[in-house]
Design a protein around this motif. Structure first.
Motif, PDB file in Angstrom:
ATOM      1  N   LYS A  57      13.404  -6.877  -1.105  1.00  0.00           N
ATOM      2  CA  LYS A  57      12.602  -5.669  -1.330  1.00  0.00           C
ATOM      3  C   LYS A  57      11.207  -5.763  -0.711  1.00  0.00           C
ATOM      4  CE  LYS A  57      16.019  -3.994  -3.668  1.00  0.00           C
ATOM      5  NZ  LYS A  57      16.907  -3.021  -2.996  1.00  0.00           N
ATOM      6  N   SER A  58      10.602  -6.955  -0.747  1.00  0.00           N
ATOM      7  CA  SER A  58       9.237  -7.071  -0.209  1.00  0.00           C
ATOM      8  C   SER A  58       9.227  -6.853   1.300  1.00  0.00           C
ATOM      9  CB  SER A  58       8.649  -8.446  -0.559  1.00  0.00           C
ATOM     10  OG  SER A  58       9.433  -9.486   0.000  1.00  0.00           O
ATOM     11  N   MET A  59      10.235  -7.360   2.006  1.00  0.00           N
ATOM     12  CA  MET A  59      10.285  -7.159   3.452  1.00  0.00           C
ATOM     13  C   MET A  59      10.610  -5.709   3.786  1.00  0.00           C
ATOM     14  SD  MET A  59       9.363  -9.701   5.243  1.00  0.00           S
ATOM     15  CE  MET A  59       9.798  -8.896   6.765  1.00  0.00           C
ATOM     16  N   ILE A  60      11.460  -5.096   3.001  1.00  0.00           N
ATOM     17  CA  ILE A  60      11.788  -3.676   3.240  1.00  0.00           C
ATOM     18  C   ILE A  60      10.531  -2.834   3.101  1.00  0.00           C
ATOM     19  CG2 ILE A  60      13.033  -1.692   2.283  1.00  0.00           C
ATOM     20  CD1 ILE A  60      15.351  -3.640   1.663  1.00  0.00           C
ATOM     21  N   ARG A  61       9.685  -3.122   2.074  1.00  0.00           N
ATOM     22  CA  ARG A  61       8.427  -2.378   1.918  1.00  0.00           C
ATOM     23  C   ARG A  61       7.510  -2.616   3.119  1.00  0.00           C
ATOM     24  NH1 ARG A  61       9.018  -4.101  -3.488  1.00  0.00           N
ATOM     25  NH2 ARG A  61       7.574  -5.849  -3.120  1.00  0.00           N
ATOM     26  N   LEU A  62       7.463  -3.861   3.599  1.00  0.00           N
ATOM     27  CA  LEU A  62       6.616  -4.186   4.760  1.00  0.00           C
ATOM     28  C   LEU A  62       7.049  -3.366   5.975  1.00  0.00           C
ATOM     29  CD1 LEU A  62       5.380  -7.653   5.887  1.00  0.00           C
ATOM     30  CD2 LEU A  62       6.632  -6.245   7.513  1.00  0.00           C
ATOM     31  N   PHE A  63       8.364  -3.263   6.211  1.00  0.00           N
ATOM     32  CA  PHE A  63       8.858  -2.506   7.365  1.00  0.00           C
ATOM     33  C   PHE A  63       8.602  -1.008   7.189  1.00  0.00           C
ATOM     34  CE2 PHE A  63      12.019  -6.147   8.044  1.00  0.00           C
ATOM     35  CZ  PHE A  63      11.288  -6.682   9.087  1.00  0.00           C
ATOM     36  N   GLU A  64       8.824  -0.496   5.970  1.00  0.00           N
ATOM     37  CA  GLU A  64       8.627   0.935   5.714  1.00  0.00           C
ATOM     38  C   GLU A  64       7.166   1.325   5.944  1.00  0.00           C
ATOM     39  OE1 GLU A  64      12.099   1.842   2.366  1.00  0.00           O
ATOM     40  OE2 GLU A  64      10.081   1.225   1.724  1.00  0.00           O
ATOM     41  N   LYS A  65       6.255   0.464   5.519  1.00  0.00           N
ATOM     42  CA  LYS A  65       4.826   0.750   5.650  1.00  0.00           C
ATOM     43  C   LYS A  65       4.404   0.896   7.110  1.00  0.00           C
ATOM     44  CE  LYS A  65       0.327  -1.177   4.310  1.00  0.00           C
ATOM     45  NZ  LYS A  65      -0.350  -2.314   3.622  1.00  0.00           N
ATOM     46  N   ARG A  66       5.093   0.205   8.005  1.00  0.00           N
ATOM     47  CA  ARG A  66       4.728   0.221   9.428  1.00  0.00           C
ATOM     48  C   ARG A  66       5.581   1.177  10.247  1.00  0.00           C
ATOM     49  NH1 ARG A  66       3.296  -3.777   6.789  1.00  0.00           N
ATOM     50  NH2 ARG A  66       1.348  -4.910   7.233  1.00  0.00           N
ATOM     51  N   GLY A  67       6.438   1.928   9.600  1.00  0.00           N
ATOM     52  CA  GLY A  67       7.179   2.971  10.297  1.00  0.00           C
ATOM     53  C   GLY A  67       8.434   2.513  11.005  1.00  0.00           C
ATOM     54  N   PHE A  68       9.004   1.376  10.607  1.00  0.00           N
ATOM     55  CA  PHE A  68      10.259   0.928  11.202  1.00  0.00           C
ATOM     56  C   PHE A  68      11.374   1.911  10.849  1.00  0.00           C
ATOM     57  CE2 PHE A  68       7.984  -2.961  11.746  1.00  0.00           C
ATOM     58  CZ  PHE A  68       8.680  -3.729  12.665  1.00  0.00           C
ATOM     59  N   ALA A  69      12.270   2.171  11.787  1.00  0.00           N
ATOM     60  CA  ALA A  69      13.464   2.978  11.533  1.00  0.00           C
ATOM     61  C   ALA A  69      14.561   2.069  11.002  1.00  0.00           C
ATOM     62  CB  ALA A  69      13.919   3.670  12.809  1.00  0.00           C
ATOM     63  N   PHE A  70      15.324   2.543  10.008  1.00  0.00           N
ATOM     64  CA  PHE A  70      16.337   1.729   9.335  1.00  0.00           C
ATOM     65  C   PHE A  70      17.743   2.196   9.700  1.00  0.00           C
ATOM     66  CE2 PHE A  70      12.750   0.488   6.953  1.00  0.00           C
ATOM     67  CZ  PHE A  70      13.064  -0.660   6.227  1.00  0.00           C
ATOM     68  N   ASP A  71      18.622   1.240   9.944  1.00  0.00           N
ATOM     69  CA  ASP A  71      20.058   1.501  10.043  1.00  0.00           C
ATOM     70  C   ASP A  71      20.704   0.794   8.857  1.00  0.00           C
ATOM     71  OD1 ASP A  71      22.734   1.687  10.547  1.00  0.00           O
ATOM     72  OD2 ASP A  71      22.672   0.793  12.554  1.00  0.00           O
ATOM     73  N   LYS A  72      21.185   1.574   7.881  1.00  0.00           N
ATOM     74  CA  LYS A  72      21.730   1.002   6.654  1.00  0.00           C
ATOM     75  C   LYS A  72      23.250   1.130   6.596  1.00  0.00           C
ATOM     76  CE  LYS A  72      17.509   1.853   3.985  1.00  0.00           C
ATOM     77  NZ  LYS A  72      16.926   2.453   2.749  1.00  0.00           N
ATOM     78  N   SER A  73      23.883   1.197   7.775  1.00  0.00           N
ATOM     79  CA  SER A  73      25.344   1.335   7.793  1.00  0.00           C
ATOM     80  C   SER A  73      26.028   0.112   7.194  1.00  0.00           C
ATOM     81  CB  SER A  73      25.830   1.578   9.228  1.00  0.00           C
ATOM     82  OG  SER A  73      25.364   0.557  10.094  1.00  0.00           O
ATOM     83  N   ASP A  74      25.370  -1.059   7.306  1.00  0.00           N
ATOM     84  CA  ASP A  74      25.869  -2.262   6.639  1.00  0.00           C
ATOM     85  C   ASP A  74      25.156  -2.352   5.294  1.00  0.00           C
ATOM     86  OD1 ASP A  74      26.228  -4.922   5.696  1.00  0.00           O
ATOM     87  OD2 ASP A  74      26.627  -5.616   7.730  1.00  0.00           O
ATOM     88  N   MET A  75      25.920  -2.408   4.215  1.00  0.00           N
ATOM     89  CA  MET A  75      25.339  -2.378   2.877  1.00  0.00           C
ATOM     90  C   MET A  75      24.560  -3.646   2.549  1.00  0.00           C
ATOM     91  SD  MET A  75      26.141   0.572   1.693  1.00  0.00           S
ATOM     92  CE  MET A  75      25.857   0.423  -0.075  1.00  0.00           C
ATOM     93  N   GLU A  76      24.841  -4.751   3.240  1.00  0.00           N
ATOM     94  CA  GLU A  76      24.189  -6.027   2.909  1.00  0.00           C
ATOM     95  C   GLU A  76      23.020  -6.352   3.826  1.00  0.00           C
ATOM     96  OE1 GLU A  76      27.012  -9.159   2.716  1.00  0.00           O
ATOM     97  OE2 GLU A  76      28.140  -8.282   1.074  1.00  0.00           O
ATOM     98  N   VAL A  77      23.149  -6.005   5.103  1.00  0.00           N
ATOM     99  CA  VAL A  77      22.097  -6.333   6.071  1.00  0.00           C
ATOM    100  C   VAL A  77      21.657  -5.057   6.778  1.00  0.00           C
ATOM    101  CG1 VAL A  77      21.483  -7.677   8.107  1.00  0.00           C
ATOM    102  CG2 VAL A  77      23.070  -8.638   6.432  1.00  0.00           C
TER     103      VAL A  77
END
Length: 890
Positions: free
Chosen positions: A863-883
């Motif tokens: 969760k901490s890394m996901i927040r770090l990426f979201e804060k900087r505007g990274f685009a997410f591909d969540k097609s894989d539920m684990e990674v």
């Protein structure tokens, strides 16, 4: 850019542009070869003349094709390239190969056509193979886009050859020997796609395990070195370099320039990159065969099993002569062999079998040697009496080799009687050589390759003390010489320049009259030496310009007069600026340390036995900057005088740590000043206290280099960028932390940090649990190529030492389109804002390096890394539920 190379080497469709009127036409030959190979995609022929005979339906322009094509093979004359390439660019062609000979045009005209072709391809983002390319073959794709009618077998060797004639001969040979290839490329003039692009592509290719290169010239040495260093550890790169010339020797002002011929610079560069160099075509394929089929040896102890005394003796001679070792068999092995061999025979290595051994007896002898812990490899030699015996023994050897983790090489001697047996051996992945010496040579070269890699990635010790050169003073010395319209520094200027980099120089005084010389002798104290100072004389001894062991003023005055007289006699009209009077120094070792600007690789450093007869002894080693303490030690160890320098038979040696440090400081000097053309310290006298320079020569380039482009652009290996990418930051807690690039010397500190990180943190970083933290695992994090990767560590002062708190890195693809991000913060420093600070810093560095996109993978529970990426505007591909896969456009 990799996608563009995929369109070249793995096209889904292609077009051939040229004339197809008769069978001798290049276009016709290409169509024929493509059809014979069985390429599955669409093949279009485009004939600008509108004339074509046979083959697929023909078009007049590429714009008429029913679909875009990945690859266009152009076989026309150079005067048509411009128009055709523009048409290809507008039609959306992905890649181009100029595959016809262009040698009938004048050199100037050809150069204009080549530059035009390069510019057009860049405008339309098309990758270009050639001009004057023989084409390429991709056996796994059943694609023969070359002029060779020989279609090799699919395999795992990638072959790159600058000689079309040699390429054709090798293909003919490979068919007979059943050697398979992943790719075969004749790159031609390489105006766009060069060695570095091909190494990067084949190094990333899962079907390629080894890269073979026939090289005649090298254009972009820095990119080549970076690509080779990136893959040589995992995929051996074997180079047959032609043209063993001695460029620039005629213009040499110093001994150093004479010693650093262009071929010697290639040797030094290949060693530094972990590249295996061979001198014959046979060696090229002997090594490739062994590397493709067998594991790597862990040492150079070879066991030999043979049914003939003569071949085993010849193999032993070749092994010992080339610094290999005969393995000493263990008592257990000797006992086992006693039960196999005749009771009257003495058991030793080489293991001599009866002239007509039983196949099982032969297999057991080989297995016994392979199981011996003191054996690093086995050479099985067999001289058959008939074909049936050769076959039986080959089958027995294949069975004996199973489940072994040591290299097994074979030499089935003969020709007709062993031809079928060789096929059995090759099918069983046992390389076979016609002569035992060839097998021994392959074994030893592979061992040296493994040893060179081990030494290249050795963890260096820290430098003995802080080192901060006075670059401002050094620059002033060079500028003063420039203002006087000189390129050669006078003796006192050369020594002053060395002193700015804390290189010890002998006490000396510059004198311009006999009275000044007498005063200098009194001031320094006798005995002294007197040396001519002239910007026109490189080797002062050759004109009688050196006088040693002067015991008093009378001897000094006489030496002064003789020096000027000798100069006038040997070089009438030559100007003498003065003389140097120096305190005599007595130390046992005369060393040469110098550097010369090579036209391909830039500065090349020389270390070895010095003195006036340095070219006679030829006991020198060469290396490329930058150096660290471990690389400096390797240079010294490569000389024949090394046993004396470390102490021999009770006699004291030199201070090796100080010599290593001297080499490192000297490397910084030649790195910081690209205007240095030649520089030499000879002799540098050494003993247990260290080294001191008693004579120095420095020659500048005719004109100062332009200050444009990246820093250290004159080097082929990017040095440690500490000055550029280091800064201090404050955390939320007020603690001051230093951010700086990682270096090989950080391995012990990094290992300590990792050992203190929790398993959960390691799992989040590496997506699995970390194996044993050892040197082999750590080098991938601390020994990095700063041209392709950047890792920033955070460190904090802890008493007299420093502690690493975290690491963030970006690993770039070969073409700097994307870089992969990762980070790890020590558990006890998480939650203090360090991860955010380091991430922002590495993103700034990525922008400075002109990287287009940052990519990363993150576990969905992190969760901490996901927040770090979201804060900087990274685009997410969540097609894989684990990674989750994330990316950020910069």
């Amino acid at each position: 850019m990799k996608q563009k190379l995929d369109k070249l080497f793995k096209p889904q469709s292609l077009a051939i542009i040229g004339d197809f009127i008769d069978v001798e036409n290049p276009g016709y030959r290409l169509v024929h070869n493509l059809a014979q190979a069985g390429f599955k995609g669409p093949i279009y022929t485009v004939a600008p003349s509108g004339l074509a005979v046979g083959g697929p339906a023909s078009f007049k322009t590429i714009a008429e094709l029913p679909t875009k094509v990945d690859l266009a093979l152009i076989t026309t004359t150079p005067n048509q390239w411009g128009e055709l390439l523009n048409e290809c660019g507008k039609a959306g062609v992905g890649s181009i190969a100029l595959v016809d000979s262009d040698q009938l045009y004048p050199a100037e005209t050809l150069q204009q056509y080549r530059q035009q072709a390069q510019q057009i391809c860049r405008r339309y983002h098309m990758r270009l193979l050639g001009p004057n390319s023989m084409g390429f073959i991709a056996p796994h794709q059943r694609l023969n886009a070359s002029f060779s009618s020989k279609m090799p077998l699919p395999g795992n060797l990638a072959l790159i050859s600058q000689s079309g004639a040699l390429l054709s001969s090798i293909l003919d040979w490979s068919t007979e020997q059943r050697v398979g290839f992943s790719y075969v490329v004749g790159p031609g003039q390489m105006s766009d796609i060069g060695f570095a692009d091909l190494i990067d592509y084949f190094g990333s290719d899962s079907q390629t395990s080894c890269i073979l290169i026939y090289m005649e010239s090298l254009q972009n040495a820095r990119r080549f070195m970076s690509a080779a260093r990136a893959f040589a550890r995992h995929k051996p790169i074997i180079v047959l370099k032609a043209g063993r010339s001695e460029e620039g020797v005629k213009a040499a002002f110093s001994h150093t320039a004479t010693l650093t011929g262009n071929d010697a610079a290639f040797d030094a560069a290949f060693r530094r990159a972990g590249v295996i160099r061979v001198t014959t075509i046979a060696q090229l394929f002997n090594l490739a065969q062994a590397l493709a089929m067998q594991p790597r040896p862990r040492g150079n102890n070879l066991a030999i099993v043979s049914n003939g005394g003569g071949p085993s003796v010849l193999a032993t001679d070749h092994l010992i002569h080339n610094r290999g070792q005969l393995a000493t068999l263990s008592d257990r092995s000797i006992q086992a062999l006693t039960g196999i061999l005749p009771s009257t025979q003495e058991i030793c290595n080489p293991v001599d079998l009866p002239s007509q051994p039983d196949p099982e007896q032969y297999a057991l002898a080989v297995q016994t040697c392979l199981r011996d812990e003191g054996v690093h490899g086995v050479l099985a030699i067999f001289s058959p009496n008939n074909e049936a015996q050769a076959l039986a023994m080959a089958e027995a050897l294949v069975k004996a080799s199973r489940n072994s983790n040591k290299p097994l090489l074979s030499a089935w001697m003969g020709e007709g009687e062993v031809r079928a047996a060789r096929k059995i051996l090759e099918a069983g992945r046992i390389p076979n050589y016609r002569f035992p010496e060839s097998a021994v040579d392959a074994f030893l070269r592979i061992h040296r390759y493994m040893r060179d890699l081990e030494l290249l990635y050795e963890t260096p010790s820290a430098i003995p003390k802080d080192f901060e050169p006075d670059t401002t003073k050094a620059r002033a010395i060079i500028q003063n010489v420039r203002q006087q319209k000189r390129t050669v520094l006078l003796d006192h200027e050369a020594k002053a320049l060395l002193a700015t980099y804390q290189i010890p120089v002998n006490r000396s005084l510059f004198c311009q009259s006999i009275e000044e010389a007498a005063e200098a002798g009194e001031q320094l104290g006798y005995p002294v030496a007197l040396k001519l100072v002239s910007s026109e004389i490189g080797h002062k001894t050759e004109v009688g310009g050196v006088h040693l062991h002067l015991q008093d003023e009378n001897a000094l005055r006489l030496a002064y007069r003789n020096t000027l007289h000798n100069l006038e006699q040997s070089k009438p009209g030559t100007k003498a600026e003065g003389v140097m009077v120096e305190k005599m120094v007595y130390r046992p070792f005369e060393i040469i340390m110098g550097a010369k600007k090579d036209p391909v690789f830039g500065p090349v450093i020389v270390f070895g036995r010095g003195g006036i007869a340095v070219e006679v002894f030829k006991d020198t080693q060469m290396g490329l900057p930058p150096l660290n303490m471990a690389l400096a030690q390797r240079l010294i160890e490569g000389t024949r005088m090394y046993p004396l320098l470390k102490g021999y038979r009770g006699q004291p040696g030199s201070n090796l740590a100080e010599l290593n440090f001297l080499l490192c400081k000297f490397a910084y000097l030649v790195m910081d000043f690209p205007e240095l053309k030649e520089i030499e310290m000879n002799p540098l006298l050494a003993d247990t206290k260290g080294g001191i320079v008693v004579d120095a020569t420095v020659v500048l380039e005719e004109s100062s280099p332009e200050v444009v482009g990246p820093e250290y652009r004159h080097l082929v290996i990017s040095p440690y960028p500490g000055k550029k990418y280091s800064k201090t930051v404050s955390l939320k807690t007020g603690e001051v932390v230093t951010l700086r690039p990682i270096r090989p010397e950080d391995e012990p500190a990094m290992a300590r940090m990792l050992q203190g990180v929790s398993n959960d943190s390691l799992y989040m970083r590496f997506f699995g649990y970390v194996p044993k933290i050892n040197h082999a695992w750590m080098i991938r994090f601390t020994h990095i190529d700063y041209d392709r990767e950047m890792a920033i560590v955070a460190e904090i002062s802890r008493g007299a030492g420093r502690e690493l708190l975290g690491s963030v890195r970006i690993i770039e693809d070969a073409w700097r389109e994307t870089a992969e991000y990762s980070i790890l913060i020590a558990d006890h420093f998480q939650g203090r804002g360090l991860g955010n600070i380091m991430t922002d810093y590495i993103l700034d560095i990525a922008r400075d390096r002109k990287i287009e996109k940052i990519v990363a993978s993150v576990l969905s529970q992190n969760k901490s890394m996901i927040r770090l990426f979201e804060k900087r505007g990274f685009a997410f591909d969540k097609s894989d539920m684990e990674v989750y896969e994330v990316e950020l456009e910069l």
